[in-house]
Scaffold this active site. Sequence first.
Site, PDB file in Angstrom:
ATOM      1  N   GLU A 273      54.024  38.980  58.631  1.00  0.00           N
ATOM      2  CA  GLU A 273      53.169  38.393  57.584  1.00  0.00           C
ATOM      3  C   GLU A 273      53.578  36.947  57.285  1.00  0.00           C
ATOM      4  O   GLU A 273      53.901  36.614  56.156  1.00  0.00           O
ATOM      5  CB  GLU A 273      53.289  39.212  56.286  1.00  0.00           C
ATOM      6  CG  GLU A 273      52.929  40.673  56.391  1.00  0.00           C
ATOM      7  CD  GLU A 273      53.295  41.471  55.129  1.00  0.00           C
ATOM      8  OE1 GLU A 273      53.988  40.931  54.232  1.00  0.00           O
ATOM      9  OE2 GLU A 273      52.883  42.640  55.047  1.00  0.00           O
ATOM     10  N   ARG A 312      53.861  22.839  43.251  1.00  0.00           N
ATOM     11  CA  ARG A 312      55.185  23.229  43.749  1.00  0.00           C
ATOM     12  C   ARG A 312      56.341  22.403  43.166  1.00  0.00           C
ATOM     13  O   ARG A 312      57.361  22.982  42.795  1.00  0.00           O
ATOM     14  CB  ARG A 312      55.226  23.208  45.285  1.00  0.00           C
ATOM     15  CG  ARG A 312      54.243  24.221  45.919  1.00  0.00           C
ATOM     16  CD  ARG A 312      54.448  24.409  47.406  1.00  0.00           C
ATOM     17  NE  ARG A 312      55.718  25.032  47.674  1.00  0.00           N
ATOM     18  CZ  ARG A 312      56.811  24.413  48.070  1.00  0.00           C
ATOM     19  NH1 ARG A 312      56.789  23.122  48.314  1.00  0.00           N
ATOM     20  NH2 ARG A 312      57.919  25.063  48.247  1.00  0.00           N
ATOM     21  N   CYS A 342      48.972  16.218  30.979  1.00  0.00           N
ATOM     22  CA  CYS A 342      49.756  16.060  29.759  1.00  0.00           C
ATOM     23  C   CYS A 342      50.864  17.106  29.682  1.00  0.00           C
ATOM     24  O   CYS A 342      50.820  18.042  28.877  1.00  0.00           O
ATOM     25  CB  CYS A 342      48.841  16.127  28.548  1.00  0.00           C
ATOM     26  SG  CYS A 342      47.555  14.886  28.672  1.00  0.00           S
TER      27      CYS A 342
HETATM   28  C1  LIG Z   1      54.101  35.535  50.099  1.00  0.00           C
HETATM   29  C2  LIG Z   1      54.193  36.682  50.994  1.00  0.00           C
HETATM   30  C3  LIG Z   1      54.290  36.492  52.375  1.00  0.00           C
HETATM   31  C4  LIG Z   1      54.357  35.133  53.028  1.00  0.00           C
HETATM   32  O1  LIG Z   1      55.499  34.439  52.707  1.00  0.00           O
HETATM   33  P1  LIG Z   1      55.812  33.042  53.451  1.00  0.00           P
HETATM   34  O2  LIG Z   1      57.106  32.637  52.889  1.00  0.00           O
HETATM   35  O3  LIG Z   1      54.709  32.105  53.116  1.00  0.00           O
HETATM   36  O4  LIG Z   1      55.871  33.339  54.908  1.00  0.00           O
HETATM   37  C5  LIG Z   1      54.302  37.608  53.184  1.00  0.00           C
HETATM   38  N1  LIG Z   1      54.246  38.864  52.656  1.00  0.00           N
HETATM   39  C6  LIG Z   1      54.167  39.079  51.335  1.00  0.00           C
HETATM   40  C7  LIG Z   1      54.105  40.462  50.822  1.00  0.00           C
HETATM   41  C8  LIG Z   1      54.145  38.004  50.456  1.00  0.00           C
HETATM   42  O5  LIG Z   1      54.067  38.220  49.147  1.00  0.00           O
END
Ligand SMILES: *Cc1c(COP(=O)(O)O)cnc(C)c1O
Length: 422
Positions: A273, A312, A342
């Site tokens: 992911e 960020r 602000c």
């Molecule tokens: C945010 C998130 C990601 C991705 O994280 P990165 O640091 O952008 O690779 C993957 N899986 C889950 C469950 C997340 O919450």
Amino acid sequence: MHDFDYRDGKLYCGDVALEDIARDVGTPFYCYSLPTLHRHIRAFEEPLAGVNHQTCFAMKANSSLAILSYMAGQGLGADVVSGGELYRALKAGIPASRVVYSGVGKTTDEIDMAIQAGIMMFNIESEQELGVINERAGELGERAPVSIRVNPDVDPMTHPYISTGMKKNKFGIDVEASMAQYLRARDMENIEIVGIDCHIGSQLTDLSPFLDAVDRLKTLVEKLASHGITLKYLDLGGGLGITYSDEEPPHPRDYCRAITDAVGPLGLKLIFEPGRVIVGNTGVMVATVLFRKETKDKTFIVVDAGMNDLIRPALYGAYHDIRPLEAVNGARETVDVVGPICESGDFLARDRELPELSRGDLIAVMSAGAYGFTMSSNYNSRTRPPEVLVDGAKYYVVLKRQSYEDLVTGEKVPAAVRNKRG
Ligand SMILES: *Cc1c(COP(=O)(O)O)cnc(C)c1O
């Protein structure tokens, strides 16, 4: 590696000068490079060639339909954390069978929507969620495929706001407690156990926390097998870091190899992911200098983009490189680059040494492709910026700037309230 470089003293994305886009769409705007996106996807996928896997891009990093639809064409799936993200993924052409659904707070409507869409799996984050998904699947006459998101209790050594795999975090189910949940799930009529999942944090710059987590998951997979619970998927989450300034994160190649080496023998289909590592360095945000403001202690460069456009720095104290669109070799100075919002937290850079900037100069805030636009808001009733996608010498406005009318769409002033104005 990215596609934003100086040519004859001007900052380009591919073959397009960023100042030309600025003239066309105004500032601030986000700009993404399609060739860079392509390279980053391939850099992740190539080491996995021949490995039974599915990469599910973590959409919360960047959910532009144009970007998602390119990813769909590259065979990527999506990791979604809301019904809205599921809607976008499907709209972009990502098949539901390549969607995993994570997140601690899925609503009943969102659960129903995902069951009916036929997603690959839910990543279960709590005991109660498991029960509710079983109930909803029963109600809908379906079986819901689930993984349990295990909290392996490893310290990812990243910013506390983006570490998710420690006991004190709200995410996942304790390694010790997850066994009981698997046994419970096994006896649920409308649940199909398909996998195991973890995601320990974001912007990791070292492989060892990943490998520690994998180790704990492996032990659990073996324990499950001894209880007759066999899995299809091993979901390793995302979290691989990128270079914002001088970080030296592992190359995706090394990350993928280390993980496949560690879990290969289990014979499970690997789910990844990744978010930031795919899109972070594919994008920049461009802004215009409005004013120079010099006080006794500091020089402020006030620009037309704020924390509502890119949060960020305000949220995590994150570092983003800042480059003028026009390269200058003259004097440098130490400044705070701040936005118009602000709030004292509204800054893009603090105590940063930059070339001297004056009113009207343009700057690019680098590495803004992940958690940039997706975290933007209308705070201070500012319109959300447009997004532009560059491919070679061509560019496309893939999201137009909001109008003031967009800002009040859906709002109503009840007659009774209007009449009370006196
Ligand atoms: C945010 C998130 C990601 C991705 O994280 P990165 O640091 O952008 O690779 C993957 N899986 C889950 C469950 C997340 O919450």
